[in-house]
Design an enzyme around this catalytic site. Sequence first.
Site, short mmCIF file in Angstrom:
data_model
loop_
_atom_site.label_atom_id
_atom_site.label_comp_id
_atom_site.label_asym_id
_atom_site.label_seq_id
_atom_site.Cartn_x
_atom_site.Cartn_y
_atom_site.Cartn_z
N LYS A 41 0.82 -1.20 0.00
CA LYS A 41 0.00 0.00 0.00
C LYS A 41 0.86 1.25 0.00
CE LYS A 41 -3.00 -2.66 2.98
NZ LYS A 41 -3.22 -2.97 4.40
N GLY A 42 2.13 1.08 0.38
CA GLY A 42 3.00 2.22 0.63
C GLY A 42 3.19 3.17 -0.53
N GLU A 98 7.58 2.71 -6.02
CA GLU A 98 7.71 2.20 -4.64
C GLU A 98 7.83 3.36 -3.66
OE1 GLU A 98 7.61 0.13 -2.35
OE2 GLU A 98 8.52 -1.80 -2.81
N ASP A 99 7.44 3.07 -2.43
CA ASP A 99 7.60 4.07 -1.38
C ASP A 99 9.04 4.20 -0.92
OD1 ASP A 99 7.55 1.50 -0.29
OD2 ASP A 99 6.17 1.97 1.33
N ASP A 102 14.76 -0.40 1.10
CA ASP A 102 15.46 -0.59 2.35
C ASP A 102 16.54 -1.65 2.10
OD1 ASP A 102 15.77 -0.27 5.11
OD2 ASP A 102 14.35 -1.85 5.59
N LYS A 130 17.07 4.19 1.39
CA LYS A 130 17.94 4.08 2.57
C LYS A 130 19.12 3.21 2.18
CE LYS A 130 14.57 3.59 6.28
NZ LYS A 130 14.07 2.58 7.25
N PHE A 151 13.59 4.85 10.88
CA PHE A 151 12.27 4.36 10.49
C PHE A 151 11.37 5.57 10.23
CE2 PHE A 151 8.02 2.71 10.93
CZ PHE A 151 8.10 1.56 10.17
N VAL A 152 10.85 5.63 9.02
CA VAL A 152 10.03 6.78 8.63
C VAL A 152 8.58 6.34 8.39
CG1 VAL A 152 11.90 8.15 7.66
CG2 VAL A 152 10.75 6.48 6.21
N ASP A 158 3.67 3.25 6.58
CA ASP A 158 2.94 3.03 7.82
C ASP A 158 3.83 2.67 8.99
OD1 ASP A 158 3.50 0.36 6.62
OD2 ASP A 158 2.39 -0.36 8.37
N ARG A 164 -0.38 6.32 7.35
CA ARG A 164 -0.15 6.44 5.91
C ARG A 164 -0.71 7.74 5.35
NH1 ARG A 164 1.39 1.28 4.03
NH2 ARG A 164 0.48 -0.47 5.14
#
Length: 174
Positions: A41-42, A98-99, A102, A130, A151-152, A158, A164
Amino acid sequence: MHKIETLISAEKLNERIEELGKQISEEYSDKKEVHLICVLKGGVMFMVDLSKKITNIPVSMDFMAVSSYGNESSSSGVVKIIKDLDESIEGKDVIIVEDIIDSGRTLNYLINILKDRNPNSIKICTLLDKPDRRVIDVQVDYTGFVIPDEFVLGYGLDYMQKYRNLPYIGVMKV
Ligand code: IMP
Ligand code: MG
């Protein structure tokens, strides 16, 4: 509500997304359309806003949901398709939206299965990167912001399925 500090403001997001949209518009100007694939969902907020900044060619969209087995803040590398695409991508010029990247595991898996479906081209556009956390090297074509290993949340991302909806990228303060 948790205490959340702004890392990237709504204005900065908007500015950068406009630039990315412009860049994509220029680089795809000789294509007949661009097919955006949102990783749910990001990636949803980012894809919606980015798509509005692609102004010179028709944009089509599809959605995919994957889950990586692991805990909330680190993926295991085993990725499962929860929702597949509705349409074939054969012959299409695809951009995966993509959000955040990582470890790189999710995207590495995704790009490999999508490449097998014979798109004309496939690129990756991520809002956040990141790089300190990278485990698998992935070729990223468009990056919004490189961020430190924190962590964002917000703007699609989320924390335990919440936040979100924030219009900015934040960092939770504990
Ligand atoms: P990767 O497979 O380790 O690259 O994981 C990518 C996914 O983990 C992203 O699509 C996010 O859903 C999630 N993720 C990674 N870092 C964060 C973060 O800082 N906040 C929220 N979600 C994150
Ligand atoms: Mg994601």
